[in-house]
Motif scaffolding. Structure first.
Motif, short mmCIF file in Angstrom:
data_model
loop_
_atom_site.label_atom_id
_atom_site.label_comp_id
_atom_site.label_asym_id
_atom_site.label_seq_id
_atom_site.Cartn_x
_atom_site.Cartn_y
_atom_site.Cartn_z
N MET A 8 0.85 -1.20 0.00
CA MET A 8 0.00 0.00 0.00
C MET A 8 0.88 1.24 0.00
O MET A 8 2.05 1.16 0.41
N ASN A 9 0.30 2.36 -0.42
CA ASN A 9 1.02 3.63 -0.28
C ASN A 9 0.23 4.59 0.61
O ASN A 9 -0.89 4.27 1.02
N GLY A 12 -3.40 5.50 0.02
CA GLY A 12 -4.46 4.50 0.22
C GLY A 12 -4.62 3.54 -0.94
O GLY A 12 -5.55 2.73 -0.95
N ASP A 13 -3.74 3.59 -1.94
CA ASP A 13 -3.80 2.63 -3.05
C ASP A 13 -3.19 1.32 -2.58
O ASP A 13 -2.23 1.30 -1.81
N SER A 14 -3.75 0.23 -3.05
CA SER A 14 -3.19 -1.07 -2.68
C SER A 14 -2.97 -1.93 -3.91
O SER A 14 -3.72 -1.83 -4.89
N VAL A 15 -1.91 -2.72 -3.86
CA VAL A 15 -1.53 -3.56 -5.01
C VAL A 15 -1.18 -4.95 -4.48
O VAL A 15 -0.54 -5.08 -3.44
N PHE A 98 4.64 0.15 0.45
CA PHE A 98 5.26 -0.69 1.48
C PHE A 98 4.36 -1.89 1.74
O PHE A 98 3.14 -1.84 1.53
N MET A 99 4.98 -2.97 2.20
CA MET A 99 4.22 -4.20 2.42
C MET A 99 3.41 -4.07 3.71
O MET A 99 3.94 -3.67 4.74
N THR A 100 2.11 -4.40 3.64
CA THR A 100 1.29 -4.34 4.85
C THR A 100 0.89 -5.72 5.35
O THR A 100 0.67 -5.91 6.53
#
Lengths: 111, 533
Positions: A8-9, A12-15, A98-100
Motif C-alpha cells: 500500500m502507499n 491508500g492505493d493497494s496492489v 510498502f508491504m502491509t
C-alpha cells in the motif's frame, strides 16, 4: 506456488504482489506489464521484443548459431519469468509502496 | 484513394452487422465453459488471503476509502417497535409479494413490447409475443421465486413453444428444443448462487473478445482491399510479411480492446450493485430480458432494416421493461424494519449444510441483512457481482479486513442497507487470519438473531468452539438457534455453552421443513419489542 503480499502507499492505493516465477511474463512480457499497470515497461518490452526477434532473424544458419538462438530464447524466457515480479517489487518500493500483509510462507521465507 | 477505402469499410460493416446475434449466442456458451474455472480460481485466491498476516497497519487513507465505498444509508436496526415475530413474518411475505408484483408487471410489459420487434421481421405479431412470453419466463421467475422451481413451469414453457409451432417460423422441433433449453439453462444458472454472479460478467467478456475478433476481421478486410494496389505493385514478399505482422497485432489489439471494454462495463454494473440500484438476482433477471430483446431485434428476417432501427427498437423495449419494473416497485411502499442475522458454522464443505444455509439466507433477505465471516466453505456460494468484479480487476484483497477494528469502523464497512428493490444483502466479512476473532465478537454483539450450524462440531473445531464461548460470555445464547445432527458432539457443546445450554433453541438437521422452522425460530429469537432490546 507464487507467494502473495499486499503493498500500500500513503494515498491508500493497494496492489497485490506475487513473488516467484511468472508464466505470463515469460511468454508475453508486454501483456504482463500491461496487467500490472506498468505502461512504460509495456511499451519498452514490446519494442525490445520486436527488435530481438528481428535481430535473431539476421543470424546466419548453421548448427552453432541455432544453439545460440535457442540459448538466447531460453535466457529471455527465464529472465523475464523470474525477474518480472522482482522488477515489480522494485518499482512499487520506489513509488512509495510498502508491504502491509503477506502469506505466512512469504514472511518466514523472506521475499 | 480514400473514398474507395471508406466504401470497403462500410461494406464490411454492413456485411458483418448480421453477425451480432450469432456472437451473442456464442457468448452465452462462454460463461458455461469458463464459470467453473473462474469460480475455482476465486475460491483458491480467497482461501489464500484468509491465511494472510498483517505486518504493518494500512494508512488512514485506505480505511477512509474503504468506508466511503460502502456508505449507503442504513435503516436503524430492528425498528419495528412493537413487532411480534408473526407480524414481522407477514412483513417479509409482503416484501416478497411486492417484488413479485413488480416482476409480473415488467414481464407483461416485456411481452407487449414484442410489438417493437415485429416490423423487423416477416410474420405475425402473435408468434413473437408467444415466443417472447416463453423465453421471458425463465428470467422473470429467477426474480420472483428464487428458492424453488415451480412444477408448472416446464408445462407452460412447452405449451407456449408448442403454440408458436402453429406459425411457419417455428414448425421444426429444433426451435422448440432450442427455446426450451434456453429458458431452463437460464433459470438454472439464475437460481444457482455459485453461478449467478459470474454469468453476466463472463458473458460480457466473451462478447467483448468475439466482437473484437469480428471488428479486427472487418478492418483487416478493408485494409487489404485498400492496399491491394500497393501490394501488387511493390516487393510483395516484404510487404506481405509486414502486413501479416500488422494483422496479428491488430487482432490482439482488438481482442484486448473488447475485453477491456467488457471490464469497464462490468465495473459499471458492480458500481450499480454497490450503490444498491440492482441486486445479484435482478441483474440476471433484467439481463435475461435484455438478451431476449437483443436476439429478437438484432436478428431481423428482413434485409432492408437499418442498424439504427434495430438499436432503437432494442433500447425502447428494454427501457420500457425496466421502467415498468421501477414504477411498479415504487407504487407500493417498502415497510420499514430490519432484523439482522449472523450465521456461524463449522468451516467444512458439506452439501447439506450449504443447501440449508443457502435457503435460509435467501429467505432471510426479506427480513434483514445476513452477516457472516467469509470462510472457504461458503466463498463460492456467496460470491456476488461486486466481489467478482474485484476479482476480475485483481483487487480481491480490498475485501479483506487486515486487523482488529472498532465496532463503528466494522459496521461502516458493511453493506447493511436493503437495495432499492427491498432485498437485504448477504454481507460476508472477509478477514485475514490476524483479524477474525475480534470481528466475530463485534458481529455477535450487533446481530439480532444468530444461527449456529454445528454439524460436524467437536473439540477439534477450535474456531467454532471460540465462537460458542463468545456467545456464552456475551450472553447472546438467548438469540441463538442451533442446528445439529448425529455428527455433533452435544456434550462438548454443553460444556462450552455452560448453564444456558438447555435453554437454547435446537433444531435437528434431519427434521421436516427445516428451512421454514429455522426461519420461524430465528424470528422468535431475533424480533422483539424495542424496549426489550
Amino acid at each position: 506456488m507464487a507467494k502473495l503480499a499486499i503493498y500500500m502507499n500513503e494515498a491508500g492505493d493497494s496492489v497485490l504482489h506475487r513473488a516467484g516465477f511468472s508464466w505470463m511474463a515469460a511468454i508475453f512480457p508486454p501483456i504482463w506489464a500491461f496487467q500490472h499497470r506498468l505502461y512504460k515497461s509495456c511499451v519498452a518490452a514490446f519494442v525490445v521484443g520486436v527488435f530481438v526477434t528481428h535481430a535473431s532473424a539476421l543470424m546466419p544458419n548453421g548448427a552453432p548459431w541455432i544453439g545460440l538462438q535457442i540459448g538466447w530464447v531460453l535466457f529471455q524466457v527465464l529472465g523475464a519469468g523470474f525477474g518480472a515480479h522482482l522488477y515489480h517489487r522494485v518499482v512499487l518500493e520506489r513509488s512509495g509502496y510498502f508491504m502491509t500483509s503477506a502469506e505466512p510462507a512469504r514472511l518466514t521465507g523472506g521475499r | 484513394m480514400i473514398t474507395p477505402c471508406l466504401t470497403h469499410f462500410l461494406e464490411g460493416v454492413r456485411e458483418h452487422g448480421a453477425v451480432l446475434a450469432p456472437i451473442m449466442l456464442l457468448s452465452l456458451a462462454v460463461p458455461i465453459i469458463a464459470a467453473p474455472f473462474a469460480r475455482a480460481a476465486y475460491h483458491r485466491l480467497v482461501t489464500r488471503f484468509m491465511r494472510f498476516r498483517q505486518v504493518r497497519s494500512p494508512p488512514a487513507t485506505w480505511w477512509a476509502r474503504r468506508e466511503q465505498r460502502s456508505s449507503r444509508p442504513v435503516p436503524a436496526g430492528n425498528v419495528v417497535g412493537a413487532a411480534t415475530p408473526d407480524s414481522f413474518a407477514t412483513t417479509m411475505q409482503y416484501r416478497l409479494q411486492r417484488i413479485r408484483r413488480a416482476t409480473l408487471v415488467a414481464y407483461v410489459t416485456f411481452v407487449v413490447g414484442t410489438g417493437l420487434s415485429v416490423p423487423l421481421h416477416w410474420g405475425a405479431a402473435a408468434e413473437f409475443a408467444l415466443a417472447a412470453a416463453a423465453l421471458g419466463i425463465g428470467p422473470a421467475l429467477i426474480n420472483a421465486t428464487p428458492r424453488t422451481l415451480p412444477r408448472w413451469l416446464p408445462v407452460l414453457v412447452i405449451a407456449l413453444l408448442a403454440l408458436s409451432m402453429i406459425f411457419d417460423r417455428f414448425k421444426d422441433i429444433a426451435s422448440i428444443v432450442f427455446g426450451f433449453g434456453l429458458v431452463f439453462a437460464f433459470y438454472l444458472i439464475g437460481t444457482n448462487r455459485t453461478l449467478r454472479a459470474l454469468y453476466v460478467p463472463l458473458f460480457f467478456i466473451g462478447f467483448g473478445a468475439l466482437a473484437g475478433v469480428v471488428a479486427a476481421g472487418v478492418l483487416t478486410q478493408g485494409l487489404q482491399q485498400c492496399f491491394a494496389p500497393l501490394i501488387d505493385a511493390g516487393n510483395t514478399g516484404a510487404i506481405k510479411q509486414i502486413s501479416d505482422g500488422g494483422l496479428v497485432i491488430l487482432l490482439i489489439g482488438f481482442v484486448a480492446l473488447g475485453i477491456w471494454s467488457a471490464n469497464r462495463l462490468i465495473a459499471g454494473l458492480a458500481r450499480l450493485y454497490e450503490r444498491g440500484w440492482i441486486s445479484d438476482i435482478s441483474l440476471v433477471f433484467l439481463f435475461g430480458m435484455a438478451l431476449t430483446a437483443a436476439l429478437a431485434c438484432f436478428w431481423p428476417d428482413r434485409d432492408d432494416v437499418a442498424f439504427t432501427r434495430m438499436v432503437a427498437a432494442f433500447l425502447i423495449w428494454v427501457a420500457l421493461t425496466i421502467g415498468a419494473y421501477i414504477v411498479a416497485l415504487r407504487a407500493s411502499p417498502w415497510p420499514a424494519g430490519a432484523c439482522s442475522l449472523l450465521v456461524l458454522r463449522v468451516f467444512s464443505p458439506n452439501r447439506h449444510s450449504e443447501r440449508l444455509l443457502d435457503q435460509v439466507q435467501t429467505g432471510w433477505r426479506y427480513a434483514g441483512p445476513v452477516l457472516q465471516i467469509g470462510g472457504p466453505d461458503l466463498a463460492r456460494l456467496n460470491i456476488n457481482p461486486y466481489e467478482f468484479a474485484l476479482f476480475l480487476g485483481r483487487r480481491t484483497h480490498q475485501l479483506f479486513l487486515p486487523n482488529e477494528v472498532t465496532k463503528e469502523r466494522l459496521l461502516s464497512g458493511l453493506d447493511l442497507a436493503p437495495d432499492r428493490e427491498g432485498r437485504f444483502r448477504i454481507a460476508e466479512v472477509f478477514c485475514f487470519d490476524s483479524a477474525w476473532q475480534s470481528t466475530v465478537q463485534t458481529l455477535i454483539e450487533t446481530s439480532d438473531a444468530i444461527l449456529l450450524d454445528l454439524r460436524g462440531f467437536g473439540p477439534q473445531r477450535a474456531g467454532t468452539g471460540f465462537e460458542l464461548a463468545q456467545l456464552a460470555s456475551l450472553e447472546r445464547l438467548d438469540r441463538t438457534v442451533v442446528i445439529g445432527d448425529t455428527t455433533t458432539d452435544w456434550s462438548y457443546f454443553e460444556t462450552l455453552a455452560g448453564s444456558e445450554a438447555k435453554t437454547i433453541a435446537r433444531l435437528d438437521a434431519q427434521g421436516p421443513h427445516l428451512v421454514d422452522s429455522c426461519i420461524a425460530a430465528l424470528l422468535q429469537r431475533g424480533v422483539r419489542p424495542a424496549h426489550a432490546r
